[in-house]
Design a protein around this motif. Structure first.
Motif, PDB file in Angstrom:
ATOM      1  N   ALA A 198      71.860 143.897 -69.556  1.00 21.56           N
ATOM      2  CA  ALA A 198      72.497 142.853 -69.177  1.00 21.56           C
ATOM      3  C   ALA A 198      71.964 141.383 -69.808  1.00 21.56           C
ATOM      4  O   ALA A 198      72.670 140.312 -69.958  1.00 21.56           O
ATOM      5  CB  ALA A 198      72.379 142.745 -67.780  1.00 21.56           C
ATOM      6  N   MET A 199      70.520 141.151 -69.701  1.00 20.39           N
ATOM      7  CA  MET A 199      70.077 139.957 -70.197  1.00 20.39           C
ATOM      8  C   MET A 199      70.191 139.770 -71.732  1.00 20.39           C
ATOM      9  O   MET A 199      70.402 138.487 -72.036  1.00 20.39           O
ATOM     10  CB  MET A 199      68.554 140.074 -70.074  1.00 20.39           C
ATOM     11  CG  MET A 199      68.040 140.281 -68.542  1.00 20.39           C
ATOM     12  SD  MET A 199      68.523 138.836 -67.554  1.00 20.39           S
ATOM     13  CE  MET A 199      67.583 137.553 -68.112  1.00 20.39           C
ATOM     14  N   ALA A 200      70.503 140.795 -72.558  1.00 24.92           N
ATOM     15  CA  ALA A 200      70.476 140.647 -73.840  1.00 24.92           C
ATOM     16  C   ALA A 200      72.219 140.286 -74.303  1.00 24.92           C
ATOM     17  O   ALA A 200      72.501 139.594 -75.052  1.00 24.92           O
ATOM     18  CB  ALA A 200      69.991 141.697 -74.794  1.00 24.92           C
ATOM     19  N   ARG A 201      73.052 140.894 -73.495  1.00 22.14           N
ATOM     20  CA  ARG A 201      74.381 140.855 -73.648  1.00 22.14           C
ATOM     21  C   ARG A 201      75.447 140.015 -72.844  1.00 22.14           C
ATOM     22  O   ARG A 201      76.380 139.347 -73.613  1.00 22.14           O
ATOM     23  CB  ARG A 201      75.110 142.319 -73.799  1.00 22.14           C
ATOM     24  CG  ARG A 201      74.560 143.332 -74.967  1.00 22.14           C
ATOM     25  CD  ARG A 201      75.181 142.666 -76.188  1.00 22.14           C
ATOM     26  NE  ARG A 201      74.837 143.924 -77.196  1.00 22.14           N
ATOM     27  CZ  ARG A 201      74.222 143.612 -78.101  1.00 22.14           C
ATOM     28  NH1 ARG A 201      73.034 142.847 -78.201  1.00 22.14           N
ATOM     29  NH2 ARG A 201      74.020 144.792 -79.026  1.00 22.14           N
ATOM     30  N   LEU A 202      74.961 139.776 -71.685  1.00 21.26           N
ATOM     31  CA  LEU A 202      75.993 139.347 -70.820  1.00 21.26           C
ATOM     32  C   LEU A 202      75.696 137.539 -70.899  1.00 21.26           C
ATOM     33  O   LEU A 202      74.360 137.270 -70.910  1.00 21.26           O
ATOM     34  CB  LEU A 202      75.943 139.644 -69.431  1.00 21.26           C
ATOM     35  CG  LEU A 202      76.071 141.220 -69.360  1.00 21.26           C
ATOM     36  CD1 LEU A 202      76.148 141.605 -67.684  1.00 21.26           C
ATOM     37  CD2 LEU A 202      77.634 141.586 -69.820  1.00 21.26           C
ATOM     38  N   GLU A 203      76.529 137.016 -70.638  1.00 20.19           N
ATOM     39  CA  GLU A 203      76.271 135.376 -70.551  1.00 20.19           C
ATOM     40  C   GLU A 203      76.580 134.833 -69.239  1.00 20.19           C
ATOM     41  O   GLU A 203      77.556 135.040 -68.398  1.00 20.19           O
ATOM     42  CB  GLU A 203      77.073 134.564 -71.514  1.00 20.19           C
ATOM     43  CG  GLU A 203      76.862 134.863 -72.937  1.00 20.19           C
ATOM     44  CD  GLU A 203      75.693 134.368 -73.592  1.00 20.19           C
ATOM     45  OE1 GLU A 203      75.111 133.365 -72.841  1.00 20.19           O
ATOM     46  OE2 GLU A 203      75.052 134.866 -74.256  1.00 20.19           O
ATOM     47  N   PHE A 204      75.293 134.299 -68.594  1.00 16.94           N
ATOM     48  CA  PHE A 204      75.645 133.843 -67.077  1.00 16.94           C
ATOM     49  C   PHE A 204      74.667 132.622 -67.036  1.00 16.94           C
ATOM     50  O   PHE A 204      73.558 132.522 -67.892  1.00 16.94           O
ATOM     51  CB  PHE A 204      75.489 134.824 -66.258  1.00 16.94           C
ATOM     52  CG  PHE A 204      74.188 135.582 -66.215  1.00 16.94           C
ATOM     53  CD1 PHE A 204      72.901 135.218 -65.684  1.00 16.94           C
ATOM     54  CD2 PHE A 204      73.971 136.790 -67.048  1.00 16.94           C
ATOM     55  CE1 PHE A 204      71.651 135.982 -66.156  1.00 16.94           C
ATOM     56  CE2 PHE A 204      72.891 137.449 -67.186  1.00 16.94           C
ATOM     57  CZ  PHE A 204      71.741 137.188 -66.804  1.00 16.94           C
TER      58      PHE A 204
END
Length: 277
Positions: A94-100
């Motif tokens: 999630a930290m590598a792929r998702l943007e938030f």
């Protein structure tokens, strides 16, 4: 001039040999001392003479309970590693792929939690675990150990996932996979070297943990190997069993050495994956 050129050629190898000798000298002396008799433990000879298994027999005597301690260490380190990898794999992806928002801040906070010294969390955790009845249980050692193994695993795997191209998931989704299926069927198998390397590092950290295990257990049957070694007793009240401690140290170190030797190719592959594109 020829002699100088030869020295320059061999100089890097001499430097490597010096570093290796410096790092392995304590382990060599531990092995040699474990093979000495108790009466010869302070001998300064490079080889034990005569060879003796007295210390190893003492370590594995039923009175020491060291076999049970090794089993406890295996359970604690194994469960800690499995839980840390499970949580870290999803978190790192999630930290590598998702943007938030605040993603970088969250990652910084995750790694910052591992910077607190263990002694600073032992006292409040001891009070908490006493109140909920967790003293002398495996979870009392596993949960605190994850406070430093989980951030390490998240940080390593986040870096690894970032090096994998986004096109892998896109291609899988074009073929009909959902994002979850692309992660499970494509990303996780390709990330196996990085996950395996992280597992080795996490297991070693959990296996060598001492302060938490010492604080959360007071029953001999629940102590880990590192705690059991510190509590070895000599033949008399004021005698320190150096030989038995050295032998126990060798026994505790052997599984780690064997594991690294067996899986060294996977470890190297995980450490170097993504280094060259």
């Amino acid at each position: 001039m020829i002699l100088t050129a030869k020295w320059r050629q061999w100089l890097p190898y001499l430097g490597i040999a010096a570093v290796v000798a410096y790092c392995l000298a304590p382990f060599y002396w531990m092995l040699v001392s474990s093979l000495r008799r108790s009466s010869d433990i302070f001998s300064t000879s490079l080889l034990p003479s005569p060879l003796s298994l007295e210390n190893y027999r003492s370590v594995f005597s039923p009175a020491q309970g060291f076999t049970r301690a090794l089993l406890n260490s295996l359970i604690v380190a194994g469960v800690t590693t499995a839980l840390s990898l499970l949580l870290a794999t999803f978190t790192a992806y999630a930290m590598a792929r998702l943007e938030f928002r605040c993603k970088r801040l969250i990652l910084t906070l995750i790694i910052a939690t591992s910077m607190f010294p263990v002694v600073s969390i032992v006292v409040p955790l001891l009070k908490l675990f006493t109140d909920i009845g967790w003293i002398n249980t495996y979870q009392a050692m596993i949960v605190p150990s994850m406070s430093f193994t989980l951030p390490l695993a998240v940080w390593n795997l986040t870096t690894f996932f970032r090096q994998m191209p986004d096109e892998l998931e896109h291609a899988a989704m074009v073929d009909g996979c959902t994002r979850g299926q692309a992660f499970r069927k494509v990303i996780v198998p390709l990330a196996a070297p990085g996950i395996f390397t992280t597992a080795i590092i996490t297991f070693i950290a959990a296996w060598n943990e001492f302060l938490i295990a010492l604080s959360m257990t007071n029953k001999p049957g629940m102590q880990t190997a590192t705690v059991a070694i510190s509590k070895f007793s000599g033949a008399t009240t004021y005698q320190t069993p150096f030989g038995s401690q050295m032998a126990a140290g060798v026994v505790v170190t052997i599984p780690l050495v064997v594991m690294v030797l067996l899986f060294q190719r996977r470890i190297v592959a995980g450490l170097t994956a993504g280094a060259a594109k």
